[in-house]
Design an enzyme around this catalytic site. Sequence first.
Site, PDB file in Angstrom:
ATOM      1  N   GLU A  79      10.884   8.260 -31.996  1.00 44.38           N
ATOM      2  CA  GLU A  79       9.522   7.987 -32.231  1.00 44.38           C
ATOM      3  C   GLU A  79       8.557   8.898 -31.232  1.00 44.38           C
ATOM      4  O   GLU A  79       7.457   8.515 -30.923  1.00 44.38           O
ATOM      5  CB  GLU A  79       9.292   6.534 -32.039  1.00 44.38           C
ATOM      6  CG  GLU A  79       9.636   5.928 -30.826  1.00 44.38           C
ATOM      7  CD  GLU A  79       9.419   4.363 -30.861  1.00 44.38           C
ATOM      8  OE1 GLU A  79       8.290   4.072 -30.689  1.00 44.38           O
ATOM      9  OE2 GLU A  79      10.405   3.660 -31.118  1.00 44.38           O
ATOM     10  N   CYS A  83      11.768   1.898 -32.967  1.00 44.41           N
ATOM     11  CA  CYS A  83      13.065   1.793 -32.412  1.00 44.41           C
ATOM     12  C   CYS A  83      14.180   1.556 -33.458  1.00 44.41           C
ATOM     13  O   CYS A  83      15.427   1.995 -33.156  1.00 44.41           O
ATOM     14  CB  CYS A  83      13.091   0.811 -31.052  1.00 44.41           C
ATOM     15  SG  CYS A  83      12.155   1.084 -29.956  1.00 44.41           S
ATOM     16  N   THR A 116       8.316  -1.112 -18.011  1.00 49.14           N
ATOM     17  CA  THR A 116       9.209  -0.794 -19.071  1.00 49.14           C
ATOM     18  C   THR A 116       9.769   0.485 -19.648  1.00 49.14           C
ATOM     19  O   THR A 116      10.524   0.489 -20.624  1.00 49.14           O
ATOM     20  CB  THR A 116       9.148  -2.029 -20.459  1.00 49.14           C
ATOM     21  OG1 THR A 116       8.102  -1.102 -21.190  1.00 49.14           O
ATOM     22  CG2 THR A 116       8.630  -3.085 -19.941  1.00 49.14           C
ATOM     23  N   SER A 137       5.078  -8.705 -30.562  1.00 47.05           N
ATOM     24  CA  SER A 137       6.173  -8.009 -30.668  1.00 47.05           C
ATOM     25  C   SER A 137       7.482  -8.792 -30.318  1.00 47.05           C
ATOM     26  O   SER A 137       8.551  -8.824 -30.866  1.00 47.05           O
ATOM     27  CB  SER A 137       6.154  -6.948 -29.696  1.00 47.05           C
ATOM     28  OG  SER A 137       7.118  -5.678 -30.135  1.00 47.05           O
ATOM     29  N   HIS A 149      19.160  -4.323 -29.381  1.00 48.78           N
ATOM     30  CA  HIS A 149      17.981  -3.567 -28.976  1.00 48.78           C
ATOM     31  C   HIS A 149      17.160  -3.976 -27.794  1.00 48.78           C
ATOM     32  O   HIS A 149      16.884  -5.350 -27.591  1.00 48.78           O
ATOM     33  CB  HIS A 149      16.804  -3.424 -30.168  1.00 48.78           C
ATOM     34  CG  HIS A 149      15.537  -2.731 -29.795  1.00 48.78           C
ATOM     35  ND1 HIS A 149      15.638  -1.371 -29.291  1.00 48.78           N
ATOM     36  CD2 HIS A 149      14.382  -2.915 -29.755  1.00 48.78           C
ATOM     37  CE1 HIS A 149      14.351  -1.046 -28.721  1.00 48.78           C
ATOM     38  NE2 HIS A 149      13.552  -1.912 -29.017  1.00 48.78           N
ATOM     39  N   LYS A 201      16.685 -13.016 -24.406  1.00 52.24           N
ATOM     40  CA  LYS A 201      15.745 -14.117 -25.194  1.00 52.24           C
ATOM     41  C   LYS A 201      16.631 -13.899 -26.681  1.00 52.24           C
ATOM     42  O   LYS A 201      16.654 -15.288 -27.405  1.00 52.24           O
ATOM     43  CB  LYS A 201      14.416 -13.706 -25.571  1.00 52.24           C
ATOM     44  CG  LYS A 201      13.562 -13.795 -24.340  1.00 52.24           C
ATOM     45  CD  LYS A 201      12.436 -13.278 -24.387  1.00 52.24           C
ATOM     46  CE  LYS A 201      11.200 -13.066 -23.303  1.00 52.24           C
ATOM     47  NZ  LYS A 201      11.045 -14.389 -22.804  1.00 52.24           N
ATOM     48  N   ASN A 241      13.494   1.487 -21.257  1.00 53.74           N
ATOM     49  CA  ASN A 241      13.464   1.378 -22.641  1.00 53.74           C
ATOM     50  C   ASN A 241      13.511   3.083 -23.018  1.00 53.74           C
ATOM     51  O   ASN A 241      12.890   3.887 -22.660  1.00 53.74           O
ATOM     52  CB  ASN A 241      12.099   0.808 -23.107  1.00 53.74           C
ATOM     53  CG  ASN A 241      12.395   0.795 -24.625  1.00 53.74           C
ATOM     54  OD1 ASN A 241      13.105   1.053 -25.334  1.00 53.74           O
ATOM     55  ND2 ASN A 241      11.129   0.153 -25.144  1.00 53.74           N
TER      56      ASN A 241
END
Length: 433
Positions: A85, A117, A160, A210, A242, A251, A292
């Site tokens: 991306e 992603c 990030t 998100s 991911h 999470k 990331n």
Amino acid sequence: MTTLSTFGIDAISTYVPKFTLNLDKLAKRRNVNPEKYRIGLGLNRMSVAGPQEDSLTLAVEAAQSLFKRYDIDKESVGMLIVGTETPIDAAKPVASYVHRMIELSPWCRTFDTKHACYGGTAALRLAANWCATPAGRGRKALVIMTDIARYDTESPGEPTQGAGAVAMIVSENPSILALDDVPEAVYTYENMDFWRPLYRSKAIVEGQQSISSYLHGLDQTYMQYKEGSGYDWDDYSYLLFHVPFPKMAYKGFKRLFQKEVMRVNGHGTEELNEEFERKVEPGLWANTEIGNIYTGSLYLSLAALLVRAQKDAAGQRIGLYSYGSGSCAEFFSGVVQNDPSAWIGRVGLNEGLARRVSLSYEEYLRFRKENELLSQIDSYSPDVVTAWNRHQSVAFCGIRNHERIYGLREGISARKSLYEEKDPYESPIYVVK
């Protein structure tokens, strides 16, 4: 219960940029408690692309590492897909540049895949499906995930950030990961949780939206996969997610654990954390040091798992969750093959992390500025080429006549000397003498 397919990942290697920023330095400049980054996000450092690195140079480095570490006949590669991306052109794919620089056969299909992603998983799926066709039988596909995550300075996304690439060979009878042969478990719906308009070099993210979208996609695809495959919680030795930031993997794991274990057996937080350490952390450690890398984040975790678990990974089933903002999600699984020599010492992750150089905050800002200046029209000059960092095989040297110019270390896919007259039919790729 479903069966293994005979297609999957036959080789995997990584490329990590030489430069890194300790997030304690960023926290100090942002007047933020460092634990917000270390504990709240799960991050220690972020990889920083050098001034002359872009998604293409990262992809080439990862591919060069792959061919160096594995015995692969380049003539056997009939498809090259780059998931990214961070494109360098609105029409011409990164894959076309990579194809020439690493000197693949001309009898090779090349293209890029894009869905935030999820683009890396889209590339993997397309490659595996092609290998199963008559055209692909007996041939290999090269899949590269390459990205530079960049947000506005002082934005919530800044800590990030990361940069890197993962290269994989996909083939029949894979040596590393055989994909399970099951009905697809995918979920798509359009939203605006993360995007980058064409007029911007940095992404925009709606953080809470998100996170919600990521977890919603996980809910949908995990249950769909469970029903279609017959696999249950205990069938997975490891779970990979991911990783926009490492705490997001926690999470996601917590979401599944609450539904699959807590609701059934009444286990509490202590058991959740123990299970997380056993099933997820062996593949998460590299993301905490790199940040990331968008399309490659999930596959960086796979590489990290192979490095950390080594022989213990052999014969184990892995569940993988891929998410791309905008949005598309998929849950799938595969079994690590039984011969650890196929991956031990070949992934290149430890070596890439060991050679890194820590930047000051001021150097980090300078790198960002210089990289953006090189992406502007008519930024090329011979002085830029001669100043490039020689740890790279290839460097982005600016734009001339609307063409991107790349310098290559002599002996790496040698073309023309920088100072020779350019043939009008030659691509703008040069050897630095």
